[in-house]
Motif scaffolding. Structure first.
Motif, PDB file in Angstrom:
ATOM      1  N   GLN A 131      14.924 -23.966 -40.553  1.00 39.67           N
ATOM      2  CA  GLN A 131      14.146 -22.661 -41.105  1.00 39.67           C
ATOM      3  C   GLN A 131      12.957 -23.593 -42.066  1.00 39.67           C
ATOM      4  O   GLN A 131      11.907 -22.902 -42.596  1.00 39.67           O
TER       5      GLN A 131
ATOM      6  N   THR B 198      20.751 -24.337 -39.202  1.00 40.01           N
ATOM      7  CA  THR B 198      19.627 -23.594 -39.890  1.00 40.01           C
ATOM      8  C   THR B 198      18.790 -24.139 -40.232  1.00 40.01           C
ATOM      9  O   THR B 198      18.022 -23.327 -41.144  1.00 40.01           O
TER      10      THR B 198
ATOM     11  N   ASN C 227       9.043 -21.697 -45.625  1.00 38.49           N
ATOM     12  CA  ASN C 227       9.659 -21.023 -44.592  1.00 38.49           C
ATOM     13  C   ASN C 227       8.623 -19.938 -44.660  1.00 38.49           C
ATOM     14  O   ASN C 227       9.194 -19.416 -45.460  1.00 38.49           O
TER      15      ASN C 227
END
Length: 203
Positions: free
Chosen positions: A147, A144, A123
């Motif tokens: 990520q 999300t 990440n």
């Protein structure tokens, strides 16, 4: 009700669930079918707890084979058996069921922790747990998941397999609890039947 027959059915189900748990845990080591992430130690730490292999898998084979080995020539559990062997076997199966509950419970807890923490992934150029402090809210926020850039689709991979292990271990606990009740009732009924049979012979 034939308690031994019920135990054998539970044993067959547990055997199948144990095999599935082992397979699911093994797949966790190979995101997208790639082996390099395991060799480079770029996997979630909860993968290395072997919850599906050891807990819900190999340890679950103990109660599964115990239940499958229970004889059931009659429904009372020990009629005609002077030593009340089947009654003792049914009561002994309770101990095996408790062992199964421990193994499945271990898998359940570790799988839940693995889901809550999220995967270990690349990440922003660093290997980390980007969802560790989200209180598992990332599970509902699919946007999300991007990520994690490496391994590809690791979030889907981990969530799917940890969820499968969670469900399988939950089913194993339920089945083992059923066998605890089944074993206690079958053992007690068998012991009573033995006493009645002995009294008839005494007369």
């Amino acid at each position: 009700m034939c308690f031994g027959r019920c135990a054998r059915c539970i044993g067959s189900l547990l055997l199948a669930l144990a095999v599935l748990s082992i397979v699911a845990n093994i797949l966790l080591f190979f995101p997208n079918g790639e082996t390099k992430w395991a060799s480079e130690n770029h996997l979630s730490r909860y993968v290395w707890f072997f919850e599906g292999i050891a807990g819900a898998g190999l340890l679950m084979l103990i109660p599964a084979f115990v239940f499958l080995g229970l004889e059931d020539e009659d429904c009372c559990g020990c009629c005609g058996n002077r030593n009340c062997g089947r009654s003792c076997a049914m009561l002994g199966s309770v101990v095996a069921a408790l062992i199964g509950i421990v193994g499945a419970g271990y898998c359940l807890i570790i799988s839940a922790l693995g889901l809550a923490e999220g995967p270990y992934c690349l990440n922003n150029g660093q290997w980390t747990y980007p969802f560790r402090n989200t209180n598992a809210q990332y599970l509902a926020e699919h946007s999300t998941w991007s990520q994690c850039t490496e391994p590809k689709n690791v979030v889907v991979w981990n969530v799917t397999l940890f969820s499968i292990l969670l469900g399988l271990s939950g089913l194993e606990i339920i089945l083992c609890l059923i066998q605890v009740i089944n074993g206690l009732i079958g053992g007690i009924c068998g012991a009573c039947c033995c006493r009645q049979k002995s009294q008839q012979y005494a007369c």
